[in-house]
Enzyme design. Sequence first.
Site, PDB file in Angstrom:
ATOM      1  N   GLU A  63     -41.705   2.468  -8.517  1.00  0.00           N
ATOM      2  CA  GLU A  63     -41.921   3.842  -8.057  1.00  0.00           C
ATOM      3  C   GLU A  63     -40.604   4.567  -7.815  1.00  0.00           C
ATOM      4  O   GLU A  63     -40.494   5.764  -8.087  1.00  0.00           O
ATOM      5  CB  GLU A  63     -42.773   3.842  -6.788  1.00  0.00           C
ATOM      6  N   ASP A 111     -41.369  -0.453 -15.621  1.00  0.00           N
ATOM      7  CA  ASP A 111     -41.771  -1.858 -15.457  1.00  0.00           C
ATOM      8  C   ASP A 111     -40.569  -2.785 -15.594  1.00  0.00           C
ATOM      9  O   ASP A 111     -40.328  -3.645 -14.732  1.00  0.00           O
ATOM     10  CB  ASP A 111     -42.820  -2.232 -16.503  1.00  0.00           C
TER      11      ASP A 111
END
Length: 757
Positions: free
Chosen positions: A607, A663
């Site tokens: 995030e 990711d």
Amino acid sequence: MISPEERLPVEGSRPWAVARRVLTAILLVGLLLCSSVLLFYTFWNCGPRPCETPVCLDLRDHYLASGNTSVAPCTDFFSFACGRAKGTNNSFQELAKRNKNRLRRILEAQNSPHPGSGEEKAFQFYNSCMDTRAIEAAGAGPLRQVIEELGGWRISGNWTSLNFNRMLRLLMSQYGHFPFFRAYLGPHPAFPHTPVIQIDQPEFDVPLKQDQEQKIYAQIYREYLTYLSQLGTLLGGDPNKVQQHASLSISITSQLFQFLRPLEQRQAQGKLFQMVTIDQLKEMAPAIDWLSCLQATFTPMSLSPSQLLMVHDLEYLKNMSQLVEDLLLKDRDFLQSHMILGLVGTLSPALDSQFQEARRKLSQKLRELTEQPPMPARPRWMKCVEETGTFFQPTLAALFVREAFGPSTRSAAMELFTVIRDTLITHLRKLPWMNKETQNMAQDKVRPGVLAGVGACEGNGVLDQASRGLEARAKDLPGHTLSREATVLHAHPGNNVAQLRVEMGASEWTLKPELAQQEYSDIQLGPSFLQSVLSCVRSLRARIVQSFLRPFPPHRWQVSPWEVNAYYSISDHVVVFPAGLLQPPFFHPDYPRAVNFGAAGSIMAHELLHIFYELLLPGGCLDCDTHALQEALLCLERHYAAFPLPNGTSFNNSLTFLENAADAGGLAIALQAYNKRLLWHHGETVLPNLDLTPQQIFFRSYAQVMCREPSPKDFHDTHSPPQLRVHGPLSSTPAFARHFRCPPGALLNPSSHCQLW
């Protein structure tokens, strides 16, 4: 005669020097031997110890049940971690279900709430939802009462001639039903803290597109006709009349469908966000009394003809208005039936089992015809928990956080985030495609600002999804034009960058105890469950309007505290981690650090990297080394494209590359943070009987986050398939191959690696 002293070597003589070297060598050997024994003893006794606490044993059992250790980890780590014999575990769904189960236990315990309090009303609403005997006994009676309030219905009893705008105003303001368009409050796309009424396309029960294959269209038509006819019959209508009215209602829906224009088309034409006044809209779509309908819906806002609106499909509204005018001239009664049948469909979840079963059968048939997997059956308690959470979110937030996110959990989660953030700040200095000024700017974007946690400083049909999504989804859409000014990092002197805000657990606002009773004072429960739902619908809409009218509102959470989705808000520059996410199996204060860093830590880093997503877009980083950046992006794109996927799954690399980058980068940052933590903090533990080292547990925990059933690809999804979300980042991390001893050339130990972050 020579004295004994004279026989000793004289200091400084050659014999004395030899003796001193021998003694020194013996002493050093002794010290080395003692040190070796001491180090052996230390490592033997102070190495990773098995964690035998109940939470660790539960996690151990969870890993054993969800993984398939017969699979070679260097070849298919996704199956190694997630591949059970009977399908693939979905970690997020299981956690979401456990959180709802916790809410269920809280609601059913009902520990003597204060009379008239928000807790008491929440418990009463849940109980009335679970009281299926009373709902069945009431039957269609409460719904007939609603129809009478609207003026009745010709085919089921007394009725009055249709006053179209009066009925539309009541449907929108009193019953939460929007038959011809949606209207909701949302942030202005260019000024996110300025609320504006948005007028958007309606949502339809069925996809009645006439450009579908004729056979499919005919089957959908028949199923929908059967459903609407059944609704009318349940309300006491004559079957023949009901079928005629249902058929014409479908015809109206089909015509409205033809007026819709795809989002991509409107966006390409620059017509996705058009500002018009109520007066201007009245001229272009005159069938609707816009001022009256919107004023009733958005009370206590004070609207005027000059009020600006954000319209998302103006051509649709023009065509819809012309259709309504034609129907008012020719088929007034059928237009009324169309509005009533739509309302019945909207309210069916609050009605008896006959209405709900009709709805379930329609949904099942439509999914079969459109080749979608069947929806799993949900128990009654889960529906009631979700409805209670929708209407009484502040109350349930406080109850959930009090039980599931206490001070020790909160403190440990904040400590983990701090380590992840500090590691990212340091790591930004090492990126070769950023120059020094850009690195400084990037570091400033994530430096400590306000760290807000609980006690430190939202299947939701009523909370309109679109009001959440305008600003929130920008983080996942490459090239999103709404938020570009807010996120591009132009590295030049004098730039003032707002400090990052972190909200963890629940929003401050929802946990203010004095708000619970005050906010629900307008809710009247009973006498029927339907009437309770309608009262809650009106109350919730009023609260949403009030929240937008606050002078300087805090960040409005896009998830409820018990949900499992973290996110980054571009407009408010805040990262949010709800309490529902920071739970086992992703996080617990008593877990081995490897688990917390591998699971929750990688989510936190993911995030945080969304803060910089604009840098990766063409022209997003004006002072970066463009060549080096493009090389890293192309390397990552080729790397992901080379992985095999299961049959029936695919992905759009151009749409997923931002999430792929987050990711891979999130895993790298979390691993660095974990290794740094191990250097300064001893006493790591492992999960017993798994035969995994701490580093192997770290990677196992990362993969556990991605566990879910592979499914046919949604081409609007910005995430890669789950196998790729595991294998892509792991194969980009040399440490993975080293700790699992993967041979060179294995799928997860390629000859070259990509490093973007």
